[in-house]
Design an enzyme around this catalytic site. Structure first.
Site, PDB file in Angstrom:
ATOM      1  N   ARG A   1      -4.007 -10.026   4.815  1.00 53.79           N
ATOM      2  CA  ARG A   1      -4.220 -10.192   3.374  1.00 53.79           C
ATOM      3  C   ARG A   1      -2.981  -9.657   2.655  1.00 53.79           C
ATOM      4  NH1 ARG A   1      -5.938  -7.094  -0.954  1.00 53.79           N
ATOM      5  NH2 ARG A   1      -7.165  -8.200  -2.539  1.00 53.79           N
TER       6      ARG A   1
ATOM      7  N   LYS B   1       0.828  -1.205   0.000  1.00 51.33           N
ATOM      8  CA  LYS B   1       0.000   0.000   0.000  1.00 51.33           C
ATOM      9  C   LYS B   1       0.868   1.262   0.000  1.00 51.33           C
ATOM     10  CE  LYS B   1      -4.043  -1.969  -0.159  1.00 51.33           C
ATOM     11  NZ  LYS B   1      -5.081  -2.043   0.859  1.00 51.33           N
TER      12      LYS B   1
END
Length: 259
Positions: A238, A204
């Site tokens: 995840r 991210k």
């Protein structure tokens, strides 16, 4: 939870696994590396990604779910979609979990269908529309805001008959770097301890951009943050990099006598 993107335009692995052969090979790799779940995504939700209809998602998935189930019956499959019709298709193909980034906000039928299937449902915090999901919002108190959202949405899901709810605070979706780091440091306060917490920070931008790095060059930093959220009660990670994360989880479990 290992990520299997069937997309040509995902931000770090677009086009790598969007054929049946390459998807099956990657699923095998994820499982060998230690994944317990495989999260299949037929549509990229990065900023400026191509928007697909449910019909196009279903066409892109093809036989991949049923093929993975046939080849690797031990695999638990979650389907990353915000469409109720795609969920129905996935349910018939054998999925084990719904991963809806929209919290039922992009398709009014989603909660109804989730209740009908009785599948576990991942509830993610996100802005209220597809068009605004990446608009940066500076919240007065991000932890309080996310918990209000979880409270409202989980009540709606329970009323629709969904029994198993997993909470995802929505890293990478419409939040400032500061707010996302606050969520990392306040993970223990997210979700009331009533439902398991899923954390998805893999590759991210709130991690790599401030460091001046690329999504593929932040494994050490990511694993450090994984340890932080595990210490605060996170139950599912995840990730793209399963092998590295499996080592982090094993170390955490050994340290805490949970392995």
């Amino acid at each position: 939870m290992g990520i299997l993107n069937l997309t040509p335009d995902s931000f770090s692995d677009g086009g790598k696994f969007n054929s049946e052969k390459s998807a099956l090979e990657h699923a095998e790799t994820l499982l060998k590396d230690g994944a317990e779940f495989i999260d299949i995504g037929p549509q990229s939700t990065r900023p400026n990604a191509e928007f697909l209809s449910s019909k196009e998602e279903i066409a892109r998935i093809g036989n991949i779910i049923s093929q993975i189930k046939k080849e690797f019956p031990e695999a638990l499959i979650s389907l990353d979609t915000f469409y109720a019709e795609t969920v129905k298709f996935g349910f018939n193909e054998g999925i084990d979990m719904i991963n809806d980034i929209s919290g039922g906000q992009f398709d009014n039928n989603m909660f109804e269908v989730a209740g009908e299937t009785k599948l576990p449902y991942i509830l993610m915090h996100v802005n209220p529309s597809y068009e605004t999901m990446h608009d940066k919002v500076k919240f007065e108190d991000i932890t309080l805001e996310v918990n209000r959202y979880f409270s409202k949405k989980s009540t709606e899901l329970l009323e629709k008959g969904v029994k198993d709810i997993i909470l995802d605070p929505g890293f990478g979706f419409g939040k400032t770097v500061e707010d996302q780091m606050k969520m990392i440091n306040e993970t223990e306060y997210l979700g009331f301890g009533r439902f398991p917490l899923l954390i998805g920070i893999s590759r991210k931008s709130f991690i790599y951009k401030p460091l001046g790095k690329t999504p593929l060059d932040i494994n050490d930093e990511t694993q450090k943050l994984h340890r932080t959220v595990l210490e605060q009660g996170a139950k599912i990670l995840r990730v793209h990099d399963v092998a590295e994360t499996a080592v982090t989880i094993k170390q955490f479990c050994e340290k805490n006598k949970k392995y």
